[in-house]
Design a protein around this motif. Structure first.
Motif, PDB file in Angstrom:
ATOM      1  N   TYR A 100       0.524  -1.181   0.131  1.00  0.00           N
ATOM      2  CA  TYR A 100       0.158   0.095  -0.128  1.00  0.00           C
ATOM      3  C   TYR A 100       0.745   0.891   0.292  1.00  0.00           C
ATOM      4  O   TYR A 100       0.484   2.088  -0.967  1.00  0.00           O
ATOM      5  CB  TYR A 100      -0.618   0.008   1.181  1.00  0.00           C
ATOM      6  CG  TYR A 100      -1.740  -1.061   1.307  1.00  0.00           C
ATOM      7  CD1 TYR A 100      -3.028  -0.669   0.443  1.00  0.00           C
ATOM      8  CD2 TYR A 100      -2.368  -2.314   1.771  1.00  0.00           C
ATOM      9  CE1 TYR A 100      -4.297  -1.248  -0.211  1.00  0.00           C
ATOM     10  CE2 TYR A 100      -4.019  -2.904   1.750  1.00  0.00           C
ATOM     11  CZ  TYR A 100      -4.628  -2.773   0.874  1.00  0.00           C
ATOM     12  OH  TYR A 100      -5.228  -3.498   1.079  1.00  0.00           O
ATOM     13  N   LEU A 124      -6.311   0.503  -2.490  1.00  0.00           N
ATOM     14  CA  LEU A 124      -5.758   1.898  -1.890  1.00  0.00           C
ATOM     15  C   LEU A 124      -6.945   2.631  -0.883  1.00  0.00           C
ATOM     16  O   LEU A 124      -6.032   3.142  -0.443  1.00  0.00           O
ATOM     17  CB  LEU A 124      -4.659   2.714  -3.327  1.00  0.00           C
ATOM     18  CG  LEU A 124      -4.512   2.968  -2.480  1.00  0.00           C
ATOM     19  CD1 LEU A 124      -3.427   3.131  -1.218  1.00  0.00           C
ATOM     20  CD2 LEU A 124      -3.741   4.414  -2.937  1.00  0.00           C
ATOM     21  N   HIS A 168      -7.930   0.910   1.879  1.00  0.00           N
ATOM     22  CA  HIS A 168      -6.950   0.851   2.991  1.00  0.00           C
ATOM     23  C   HIS A 168      -7.169   1.624   3.525  1.00  0.00           C
ATOM     24  O   HIS A 168      -6.795   2.463   4.685  1.00  0.00           O
ATOM     25  CB  HIS A 168      -6.313   0.351   1.830  1.00  0.00           C
ATOM     26  CG  HIS A 168      -4.440   1.045   3.365  1.00  0.00           C
ATOM     27  ND1 HIS A 168      -4.728  -0.796   4.241  1.00  0.00           N
ATOM     28  CD2 HIS A 168      -3.833   1.328   3.392  1.00  0.00           C
ATOM     29  CE1 HIS A 168      -3.979  -0.256   4.915  1.00  0.00           C
ATOM     30  NE2 HIS A 168      -3.030   1.301   4.720  1.00  0.00           N
ATOM     31  N   CYS A 209      -1.381   5.931   6.465  1.00  0.00           N
ATOM     32  CA  CYS A 209      -1.576   5.914   5.487  1.00  0.00           C
ATOM     33  C   CYS A 209      -2.178   6.833   5.035  1.00  0.00           C
ATOM     34  O   CYS A 209      -1.270   8.000   3.691  1.00  0.00           O
ATOM     35  CB  CYS A 209      -1.340   4.769   4.392  1.00  0.00           C
ATOM     36  SG  CYS A 209      -1.158   3.223   4.246  1.00  0.00           S
TER      37      CYS A 209
END
Length: 192
Positions: free
Chosen positions: A9, A29, A32, A39
């Protein structure tokens, strides 16, 4: 498809910032990012850095290439390419013509043409063996000279002075005056 690990990721974040991430990977992505604060923070940092780089980009003048090329020194002796390939090509052509002439000469059977070709091949092989022997002898001679130079402090000092002189000579060959156009650009203060 299995779920990617966290490092994947993070790689995708970089690809996404560059606009190189595929649609399926982008959807994974985004899922996530909805769950991972680290992130999301890294993505925000990437976007902020990208925006900063875009704002800091300097426009390039249209004549920049021409000015930079004019400011470069002219190529001197070190830029000249060796012409040794001409001699090698001439020898190859000569040996090929010799082999062709030997194969077609006279009324000898066809096998003598192959024999002539084998003789030329043997000649080349002998030349390579002789060259390898000469190379080995040269290295042995160089080793003997190095042993002799190292054996005496006086000869080692003389050798050091010789190397220093050769280096100074090389530096004097490499240094050259700037072309008139480049010197004028520098004196005028124009920044290419």
């Amino acid at each position: 498809m299995s779920r990617p690990d966290h490092s994947t990721y993070r790689e995708w974040l970089t690809l996404d910032a560059d606009g190189m991430l595929g649609g399926g990977e982008r959807a994974l992505l985004e899922d996530h990012l909805a769950a991972c604060a680290d992130c999301r923070r890294e993505r925000d940092e990437n976007l902020a850095l990208d925006a900063l780089l875009r704002r800091a980009a300097l426009p390039v003048r249209a004549d920049f290439r021409e000015l930079a090329m004019a400011a470069l020194p002219t190529a001197g002796w070190e830029a000249r390419s060796p012409r040794a390939w001409r001699f090698t090509a001439a020898v190859i052509v000569l040996l090929g013509a010799l082999a062709a002439a030997l194969m077609t000469a006279g009324s000898a059977p066809a096998s003598s043409g192959l024999g002539a070709l084998a003789a030329v091949g043997g000649m080349l092989q002998a030349a390579m063996v002789a060259g390898a022997g000469l190379l080995g002898a040269s290295w042995k001679g160089i080793g003997m000279v190095v042993d002799e130079v190292i054996a005496s402090p006086v000869s080692l000092g003389a050798f050091g002075i010789l190397v220093l002189c050769l280096n100074l000579f090389l530096v004097s060959l490499i240094r050259r005056k700037r072309p008139a156009g480049a010197a004028a650009v520098q004196r005028s203060g124009r920044n290419p």
